[in-house]
Design an enzyme around this catalytic site. Structure first.
Site, short mmCIF file in Angstrom:
data_model
loop_
_atom_site.label_atom_id
_atom_site.label_comp_id
_atom_site.label_asym_id
_atom_site.label_seq_id
_atom_site.Cartn_x
_atom_site.Cartn_y
_atom_site.Cartn_z
CE LYS A 127 -7.55 19.80 19.99
NZ LYS A 127 -8.12 19.26 21.21
CG ASP A 146 -10.72 21.34 16.37
OD1 ASP A 146 -10.82 21.90 15.09
OD2 ASP A 146 -11.47 21.13 16.73
#
Length: 216
Positions: A127, A146
DNA sequence: ATCCCGAGGG
DNA sequence: CCCTCTGGAT
Protein backbone atom coordinates in the site's frame (compact mmCIF):
# COMPACT_ATOMS: atom_id res chain seq x y z
CA UNK A 1 -30.63 -10.54 -7.17
CA UNK A 2 -29.26 -11.24 -10.63
CA UNK A 3 -25.52 -11.03 -11.14
CA UNK A 4 -24.31 -7.96 -12.99
CA UNK A 5 -22.49 -8.69 -16.26
CA UNK A 6 -18.82 -7.76 -16.54
CA UNK A 7 -19.63 -5.21 -19.22
CA UNK A 8 -22.32 -3.51 -17.18
CA UNK A 9 -20.08 -3.39 -14.15
CA UNK A 10 -17.30 -1.76 -16.15
CA UNK A 11 -19.70 0.81 -17.55
CA UNK A 12 -21.01 1.55 -14.08
CA UNK A 13 -17.45 1.86 -12.79
CA UNK A 14 -16.65 4.38 -15.52
CA UNK A 15 -19.66 6.52 -14.68
CA UNK A 16 -18.80 6.52 -10.99
CA UNK A 17 -15.22 7.51 -11.75
CA UNK A 18 -16.31 10.44 -13.94
CA UNK A 19 -18.83 11.62 -11.38
CA UNK A 20 -16.32 11.52 -8.52
CA UNK A 21 -13.66 13.25 -10.61
CA UNK A 22 -16.12 16.07 -11.22
CA UNK A 23 -17.06 16.20 -7.54
CA UNK A 24 -13.47 16.19 -6.22
CA UNK A 25 -11.29 18.01 -8.77
CA UNK A 26 -8.81 18.76 -5.99
CA UNK A 27 -8.34 15.11 -5.00
CA UNK A 28 -4.66 14.37 -4.40
CA UNK A 29 -2.33 13.17 -1.62
CA UNK A 30 -3.28 15.01 1.53
CA UNK A 31 0.08 14.27 3.16
CA UNK A 32 2.24 17.40 3.12
CA UNK A 33 5.58 16.71 1.42
CA UNK A 34 8.14 18.30 -0.87
CA UNK A 35 10.02 15.32 -2.28
CA UNK A 36 9.94 11.50 -2.45
CA UNK A 37 11.82 11.15 0.84
CA UNK A 38 9.29 13.30 2.70
CA UNK A 39 6.36 11.46 1.15
CA UNK A 40 7.89 8.14 2.17
CA UNK A 41 8.24 9.31 5.77
CA UNK A 42 4.72 10.76 5.85
CA UNK A 43 3.19 7.62 4.35
CA UNK A 44 4.92 5.33 6.85
CA UNK A 45 3.49 7.52 9.61
CA UNK A 46 -0.01 7.44 8.10
CA UNK A 47 -0.69 3.84 9.12
CA UNK A 48 -3.86 3.75 11.23
CA UNK A 49 -3.72 7.51 11.63
CA UNK A 50 -5.38 10.49 9.99
CA UNK A 51 -3.31 12.45 7.48
CA UNK A 52 -4.21 15.58 9.40
CA UNK A 53 -2.31 14.34 12.43
CA UNK A 54 0.63 13.22 10.29
CA UNK A 55 0.82 16.75 8.90
CA UNK A 56 1.09 18.08 12.43
CA UNK A 57 4.27 16.16 13.20
CA UNK A 58 6.11 16.13 9.87
CA UNK A 59 7.22 19.81 9.74
CA UNK A 60 9.40 19.43 12.83
CA UNK A 61 10.49 15.94 11.74
CA UNK A 62 11.61 17.22 8.32
CA UNK A 63 13.39 20.18 9.92
CA UNK A 64 15.41 17.92 12.20
CA UNK A 65 16.00 15.24 9.57
CA UNK A 66 15.84 16.86 6.12
CA UNK A 67 17.19 13.83 4.22
CA UNK A 68 17.81 10.07 4.56
CA UNK A 69 21.40 10.69 5.67
CA UNK A 70 20.25 12.73 8.65
CA UNK A 71 17.44 10.35 9.59
CA UNK A 72 19.76 7.34 9.38
CA UNK A 73 21.90 8.89 12.13
CA UNK A 74 18.97 9.93 14.31
CA UNK A 75 18.58 8.95 17.95
CA UNK A 76 15.72 6.48 18.31
CA UNK A 77 14.30 8.26 21.36
CA UNK A 78 14.18 11.58 19.57
CA UNK A 79 12.26 10.17 16.64
CA UNK A 80 9.90 8.31 18.98
CA UNK A 81 9.13 11.57 20.72
CA UNK A 82 8.50 13.43 17.46
CA UNK A 83 6.10 10.81 16.04
CA UNK A 84 4.48 9.81 19.33
CA UNK A 85 1.02 11.23 18.62
CA UNK A 86 0.61 9.25 15.39
CA UNK A 87 0.31 5.97 17.29
CA UNK A 88 2.46 2.82 16.95
CA UNK A 89 5.30 5.24 17.72
CA UNK A 90 7.94 2.65 18.62
CA UNK A 91 7.44 0.67 15.42
CA UNK A 92 7.19 3.80 13.31
CA UNK A 93 10.35 5.39 14.75
CA UNK A 94 12.34 2.19 14.30
CA UNK A 95 11.02 1.74 10.76
CA UNK A 96 11.77 5.35 9.79
CA UNK A 97 15.41 5.05 10.84
CA UNK A 98 15.72 1.59 9.29
CA UNK A 99 14.19 2.88 6.06
CA UNK A 100 16.66 5.76 5.95
CA UNK A 101 19.62 3.46 6.67
CA UNK A 102 18.69 1.15 3.82
CA UNK A 103 18.07 4.04 1.42
CA UNK A 104 21.52 5.45 2.24
CA UNK A 105 23.35 2.14 2.11
CA UNK A 106 21.64 0.42 -0.82
CA UNK A 107 20.17 3.25 -2.89
CA UNK A 108 22.72 6.07 -2.64
CA UNK A 109 20.33 8.17 -0.56
CA UNK A 110 17.55 8.17 -3.18
CA UNK A 111 14.12 6.61 -2.64
CA UNK A 112 13.95 3.66 -5.08
CA UNK A 113 11.37 3.64 -7.90
CA UNK A 114 10.35 0.00 -8.07
CA UNK A 115 7.78 -1.99 -6.10
CA UNK A 116 10.32 -4.73 -5.41
CA UNK A 117 12.85 -2.37 -3.85
CA UNK A 118 10.29 -0.24 -2.02
CA UNK A 119 8.64 -3.10 -0.16
CA UNK A 120 12.03 -4.12 1.20
CA UNK A 121 12.26 -0.83 3.08
CA UNK A 122 11.26 -1.23 6.75
CA UNK A 123 7.70 -0.04 7.31
CA UNK A 124 6.87 -0.05 3.61
CA UNK A 125 4.30 -2.57 2.37
CA UNK A 126 2.46 -2.75 -0.92
CA UNK A 127 0.00 0.00 0.00
CA UNK A 128 2.71 2.46 1.00
CA UNK A 129 4.80 1.56 -2.06
CA UNK A 130 1.84 2.29 -4.33
CA UNK A 131 1.41 5.71 -2.69
CA UNK A 132 5.09 6.54 -3.34
CA UNK A 133 5.15 5.21 -6.91
CA UNK A 134 1.94 6.93 -7.93
CA UNK A 135 2.37 10.26 -6.19
CA UNK A 136 6.12 10.88 -5.98
CA UNK A 137 7.09 9.30 -9.29
CA UNK A 138 3.90 9.33 -11.37
CA UNK A 139 3.99 5.58 -11.95
CA UNK A 140 0.61 3.80 -12.02
CA UNK A 141 1.99 0.51 -10.73
CA UNK A 142 -1.11 -0.52 -8.79
CA UNK A 143 -4.07 0.78 -6.81
CA UNK A 144 -3.61 2.05 -3.27
CA UNK A 145 -5.95 -0.05 -1.16
CA UNK A 146 -6.41 1.42 2.27
CA UNK A 147 -9.35 1.24 4.62
CA UNK A 148 -11.37 3.75 2.55
CA UNK A 149 -10.68 2.18 -0.83
CA UNK A 150 -11.57 -1.25 0.49
CA UNK A 151 -14.80 -0.05 2.09
CA UNK A 152 -16.02 1.85 -0.99
CA UNK A 153 -15.00 -0.93 -3.36
CA UNK A 154 -17.11 -3.37 -1.38
CA UNK A 155 -20.08 -1.04 -1.03
CA UNK A 156 -20.01 -0.22 -4.74
CA UNK A 157 -19.94 -3.91 -5.63
CA UNK A 158 -16.49 -3.77 -7.25
CA UNK A 159 -15.17 -6.60 -5.09
CA UNK A 160 -16.36 -9.09 -2.53
CA UNK A 161 -12.89 -9.68 -1.18
CA UNK A 162 -11.51 -8.58 2.15
CA UNK A 163 -7.84 -9.17 1.35
CA UNK A 164 -6.36 -5.83 0.12
CA UNK A 165 -4.28 -7.59 -2.55
CA UNK A 166 -7.39 -9.21 -4.02
CA UNK A 167 -9.33 -5.95 -3.80
CA UNK A 168 -6.49 -4.28 -5.69
CA UNK A 169 -6.52 -6.99 -8.37
CA UNK A 170 -10.28 -6.57 -8.85
CA UNK A 171 -9.90 -2.78 -9.22
CA UNK A 172 -7.01 -3.15 -11.65
CA UNK A 173 -9.20 -5.32 -13.88
CA UNK A 174 -12.07 -2.85 -13.70
CA UNK A 175 -10.24 0.45 -14.35
CA UNK A 176 -7.73 1.65 -16.94
CA UNK A 177 -4.14 1.83 -15.69
CA UNK A 178 -4.00 5.61 -16.23
CA UNK A 179 -6.74 5.97 -13.65
CA UNK A 180 -5.28 3.84 -10.87
CA UNK A 181 -3.59 6.56 -8.85
CA UNK A 182 -6.43 9.08 -9.13
CA UNK A 183 -9.01 6.40 -8.41
CA UNK A 184 -7.66 5.86 -4.91
CA UNK A 185 -7.70 9.59 -4.18
CA UNK A 186 -11.29 9.91 -5.34
CA UNK A 187 -12.39 7.00 -3.16
CA UNK A 188 -10.48 8.36 -0.17
CA UNK A 189 -11.93 11.87 -0.63
CA UNK A 190 -15.44 10.51 -1.02
CA UNK A 191 -14.94 8.06 1.83
CA UNK A 192 -13.97 10.86 4.19
CA UNK A 193 -16.63 13.36 3.16
CA UNK A 194 -19.65 11.20 2.35
CA UNK A 195 -19.21 7.43 2.33
CA UNK A 196 -17.93 7.28 5.90
CA UNK A 197 -17.38 4.00 7.70
CA UNK A 198 -20.00 4.71 10.34
CA UNK A 199 -22.80 6.93 9.09
CA UNK A 200 -22.60 7.11 5.29
CA UNK A 201 -24.50 10.11 3.94
CA UNK A 202 -26.25 8.33 1.11
CA UNK A 203 -28.68 11.22 0.70
CA UNK A 204 -25.75 13.50 -0.18
CA UNK A 205 -23.92 10.99 -2.39
CA UNK A 206 -23.41 11.88 -6.05
CA UNK A 207 -23.01 8.25 -7.08
CA UNK A 208 -25.90 6.82 -5.08
CA UNK A 209 -27.78 6.10 -8.31
CA UNK A 210 -25.09 3.56 -9.29
CA UNK A 211 -24.48 2.14 -5.83
CA UNK A 212 -25.99 -1.22 -4.85
CA UNK A 213 -25.56 -0.35 -1.16
CA UNK A 214 -27.32 3.01 -1.28
CA UNK A 215 -30.21 3.45 1.09
CA UNK A 216 -31.68 6.27 -0.99
C1' DA B 1 -4.17 -14.43 13.65
C1' DT B 2 -2.12 -11.12 16.49
C1' DC B 3 0.48 -7.33 17.93
C1' DC B 4 1.93 -2.54 17.67
C1' DC B 5 -0.39 2.19 19.62
C1' DG B 6 -2.50 7.35 19.96
C1' DA B 7 -6.37 10.48 19.42
C1' DG B 8 -10.88 12.04 17.93
C1' DG B 9 -15.94 11.14 16.98
C1' DG B 10 -20.39 9.30 18.10
C1' DC C 1 -17.51 3.04 25.95
C1' DC C 2 -16.57 1.38 20.99
C1' DC C 3 -15.19 2.51 16.33
C1' DT C 4 -12.19 4.46 13.06
C1' DC C 5 -8.14 6.54 11.00
C1' DT C 6 -4.45 6.25 3.62
C1' DG C 7 -0.84 -0.77 7.64
C1' DG C 8 3.12 -3.55 8.43
C1' DA C 9 5.76 -7.23 10.62
C1' DT C 10 5.82 -11.46 13.12
Amino acid sequence: MSRESAGKKKERAGRIFEQLREEYPEARVALDHGNPYELTVATILSAQCTDKRVNQVTPELFRRFPDPEALAEARLEEVEELVHSTGFFRNKARNLIGMAERVVERHAGEIPRSMEELVRLPGVGRKTANVILGNAFGIDEGVVVDTHVKRLSRRLGFTRNDDPVKVERDLMRLFERERWTLLAHLFIWHGRAVCAARKPKCEACVVAAWCPSSRV
